[in-house]
Write a protein that holds these residues in place. Sequence first.
Motif, short mmCIF file in Angstrom:
data_model
loop_
_atom_site.label_atom_id
_atom_site.label_comp_id
_atom_site.label_asym_id
_atom_site.label_seq_id
_atom_site.Cartn_x
_atom_site.Cartn_y
_atom_site.Cartn_z
N UNK A 1 43.15 50.36 48.52
CA UNK A 1 43.91 49.39 49.63
C UNK A 1 43.49 47.99 49.74
N UNK A 2 42.15 48.17 50.17
CA UNK A 2 41.28 46.92 50.31
C UNK A 2 41.17 46.06 49.16
N UNK A 3 40.93 46.92 48.06
CA UNK A 3 40.57 46.19 46.80
C UNK A 3 41.72 45.44 46.18
N UNK A 4 42.99 46.27 46.33
CA UNK A 4 44.13 45.69 46.02
C UNK A 4 44.52 44.43 46.83
N UNK A 5 44.42 44.47 48.24
CA UNK A 5 44.67 43.25 48.90
C UNK A 5 43.59 42.13 48.48
N UNK A 6 42.37 42.28 48.31
CA UNK A 6 41.56 41.36 47.79
C UNK A 6 41.95 40.74 46.60
N UNK A 7 42.46 41.44 45.75
CA UNK A 7 42.94 40.88 44.18
C UNK A 7 44.32 40.17 44.34
N UNK A 8 45.00 40.17 45.57
CA UNK A 8 46.35 39.85 45.57
C UNK A 8 46.43 38.17 45.84
N UNK A 9 47.25 37.59 45.50
CA UNK A 9 47.45 36.01 45.50
C UNK A 9 47.44 35.83 47.00
N UNK A 10 47.99 36.39 48.04
CA UNK A 10 47.90 36.01 49.42
C UNK A 10 46.53 36.10 49.81
#
Length: 71
Positions: free
Chosen positions: A40-49
Amino acid sequence: MKFLDWYLKIALVSATIGGSMEFFMIKTGFYDKVTVLESEKRAWENSPEAQAVREALNPWRDHDKQSGKSS
């Protein structure tokens, strides 16, 4: 060696404590939870937000652009 038995006792106690900690983490599902949190952390870090937040919080972003133009 003079203190060989002492070192062996320390090694045995340390291995027992480490093994029991690993056993506890496996039995409680610690590694599964950490795997989910890390993904989840990696998915967030790669998000546009997250990219927008990083750019907004970088006080040197204008300085980096200016130094790139001058060199």
